[in-house]
Design a protein around this motif. Sequence first.
Motif, PDB file in Angstrom:
ATOM      1  N   ASP A 213       0.876  -1.252  -0.072  1.00 36.45           N
ATOM      2  CA  ASP A 213       0.033  -0.082   0.027  1.00 36.45           C
ATOM      3  C   ASP A 213       1.016   1.240  -0.066  1.00 36.45           C
ATOM      4  OD1 ASP A 213      -2.455  -1.533   0.143  1.00 36.45           O
ATOM      5  OD2 ASP A 213      -2.032  -1.770   2.380  1.00 36.45           O
ATOM      6  N   LEU A 214       1.765   1.351  -0.832  1.00 30.62           N
ATOM      7  CA  LEU A 214       2.661   2.323  -0.986  1.00 30.62           C
ATOM      8  C   LEU A 214       1.712   3.715  -1.590  1.00 30.62           C
ATOM      9  CD1 LEU A 214       5.803   0.797  -2.705  1.00 30.62           C
ATOM     10  CD2 LEU A 214       5.668   1.796  -0.324  1.00 30.62           C
ATOM     11  N   GLU A 219       4.565  12.071  -3.453  1.00 26.39           N
ATOM     12  CA  GLU A 219       4.094  12.711  -2.138  1.00 26.39           C
ATOM     13  C   GLU A 219       5.826  12.894  -1.415  1.00 26.39           C
ATOM     14  OE1 GLU A 219       1.383  10.689   0.283  1.00 26.39           O
ATOM     15  OE2 GLU A 219      -0.345  11.126  -1.337  1.00 26.39           O
ATOM     16  N   ARG A 220       6.657  12.088  -1.964  1.00 26.05           N
ATOM     17  CA  ARG A 220       7.846  12.166  -1.462  1.00 26.05           C
ATOM     18  C   ARG A 220       8.993  13.032  -2.185  1.00 26.05           C
ATOM     19  NH1 ARG A 220       5.329  10.618   2.391  1.00 26.05           N
ATOM     20  NH2 ARG A 220       4.705   8.781   2.864  1.00 26.05           N
ATOM     21  N   LYS A 221      10.045  13.561  -1.561  1.00 22.82           N
ATOM     22  CA  LYS A 221      10.739  14.512  -2.226  1.00 22.82           C
ATOM     23  C   LYS A 221      12.064  13.703  -2.870  1.00 22.82           C
ATOM     24  CE  LYS A 221      10.040  17.831   1.336  1.00 22.82           C
ATOM     25  NZ  LYS A 221      10.465  18.581   2.573  1.00 22.82           N
ATOM     26  N   PHE A 282      15.204   3.215  -0.227  1.00 21.08           N
ATOM     27  CA  PHE A 282      14.226   3.785  -1.118  1.00 21.08           C
ATOM     28  C   PHE A 282      12.715   3.603  -0.691  1.00 21.08           C
ATOM     29  CE2 PHE A 282      11.538   3.370  -5.002  1.00 21.08           C
ATOM     30  CZ  PHE A 282      11.928   4.595  -5.333  1.00 21.08           C
ATOM     31  N   PHE A 283      12.640   2.338  -0.292  1.00 18.57           N
ATOM     32  CA  PHE A 283      11.065   1.708  -0.149  1.00 18.57           C
ATOM     33  C   PHE A 283      10.687   2.153   1.141  1.00 18.57           C
ATOM     34  CE2 PHE A 283      11.794  -0.909  -3.917  1.00 18.57           C
ATOM     35  CZ  PHE A 283      10.642  -0.563  -4.623  1.00 18.57           C
ATOM     36  N   GLY A 284      11.566   2.224   2.136  1.00 24.48           N
ATOM     37  CA  GLY A 284      11.453   2.611   3.538  1.00 24.48           C
ATOM     38  C   GLY A 284      10.947   4.211   3.551  1.00 24.48           C
ATOM     39  N   TYR A 285      11.692   5.124   2.802  1.00 27.46           N
ATOM     40  CA  TYR A 285      11.368   6.371   2.531  1.00 27.46           C
ATOM     41  C   TYR A 285       9.869   6.680   1.843  1.00 27.46           C
ATOM     42  CZ  TYR A 285      11.579  11.129   1.228  1.00 27.46           C
ATOM     43  OH  TYR A 285      11.191  12.393   1.011  1.00 27.46           O
ATOM     44  N   TRP A 286       9.861   5.935   0.879  1.00 27.51           N
ATOM     45  CA  TRP A 286       8.620   5.900   0.116  1.00 27.51           C
ATOM     46  C   TRP A 286       7.469   5.501   0.936  1.00 27.51           C
ATOM     47  CZ3 TRP A 286       7.776   2.904  -5.235  1.00 27.51           C
ATOM     48  CH2 TRP A 286       6.515   3.226  -5.914  1.00 27.51           C
ATOM     49  N   GLN A 287       7.576   4.687   1.943  1.00 31.50           N
ATOM     50  CA  GLN A 287       6.486   4.287   2.687  1.00 31.50           C
ATOM     51  C   GLN A 287       6.098   5.201   3.742  1.00 31.50           C
ATOM     52  OE1 GLN A 287       3.344   2.738   3.414  1.00 31.50           O
ATOM     53  NE2 GLN A 287       4.059   0.866   2.739  1.00 31.50           N
TER      54      GLN A 287
END
Length: 444
Positions: A213-214, A219-221, A282-287
């Motif tokens: 559910d990303l 919404e991320r910089k 990457f995916f941790g920040y995206w989430q």
Amino acid sequence: MQNDIKNESIVCSEKVSSTDDYDPHLHRNVKNPTNNWQTFAHFLKASIGTGVLAMPSAFAHAGYVNGILLTLIIGLLALYCLHILISSMYLLCKQQRVPYVSFSEAMKLGLQEGPPFLRCLVPIAIPFVDGFLAFYHFGICCVYVVFIAESIKQLVDEYLVEWDVRLHMCIIIIPLLLIYSIRNLRLLAPFSSAANLLLFVGFGIILYYICSDLPPLSERKPFEDYLKLPTFFGTVLFALEAVGVILAIEENMSTPRAYVQPCGIMNWGMCIVLSLYVFIGFFGYWQYGDEALGSVTLNIPQSEIPAQVVKIFFAITTYISYALQGYVTANILWSKYLSKRFKDVSKHTLYELIFRAVIVLLTFCCAVAIPDLSLFLSLVGSFCLSILGLIFPALLQICVQYERGYGPYKYRLIINLLLLIFGFFGGIVGTYVSIADIVAAFSK
């Protein structure tokens, strides 16, 4: 190999050409050598610790584009510095006709034959390098105490009672004392292999949470304010580098040449480590975006069983890593400085165990003083690893190659000068920002 034998050999041996047929690797006499698979397990365990779990927080200080690019750049620089460090140490061993010299002994020998204006540093080279190595790995152990206590706290808060994290630190002192009493890397190898298995299972669970559910990536910089980059620098350096353990692992190998070959243990290990760090970051920040905490395990839901399992797994693996990282601090301080002060050899084991217990208690006290994982992690990385992982290896190769030459257009000298500038700038700015953040956190 006994340090006094090594030191005597270094002092007494005559300098010979680096083209001599003496091969230091063939003359090592390691009491309990590790094979290639054991070494690979140790390398992964030393390089994949709490640092990887902080990568989403690091990306929050850089943005996802900056985060990917800078993580790869810093990782490749760190790998390059490890190669030139081990290569320079090998040349010095060959020249001195000794099987092995430590990091600090290599710095002393290198400065002796380096540029004349650096030779004034020779008297302080050994204690200076040893001090930084011991302090850095001591700092890692402090971070591990905080991480283990935070993980246990979340589970206890969910099922039993809410306690301050410092109380959980008190509970884990006895288990830490027990595992830190293991003084042999070979005995730690089965623990490292088991920990690596738990690590990869744990990462699988974490990936499930951070990839589900990303939100929209918009919404991320992609880029963050450059003022936040020093914290990113310190966190990534902390995550990637474990200079003392990596050298200790290489020293204890039965086939050390396999460590630094183009397709050797270090290169393959770093490829796995870098890929994992970029992916998790990457995916941790995206989430989680700017909500990413000092460890991504603190972001995943506390109430769900898989999340609780992963926290238990990482608490166990970090507990095992505590002994591996702390090995360097104890080995340097005890073997090189303290053991010789006790003439009764029969009591050395007892005295060393007491000394190790003191180290555990000191890491506990420091963790209690600064129980913020991300701040502690960035400070240790910026202050110690910019010096140990970038500045010292570059300086050592400048000295070792001084009389041998720096290659066409002096490319080695240019690269190493750039590394020195990068290391000094990153270390000073990163340390300043980390200390300022700690002061601000305690002022609230």
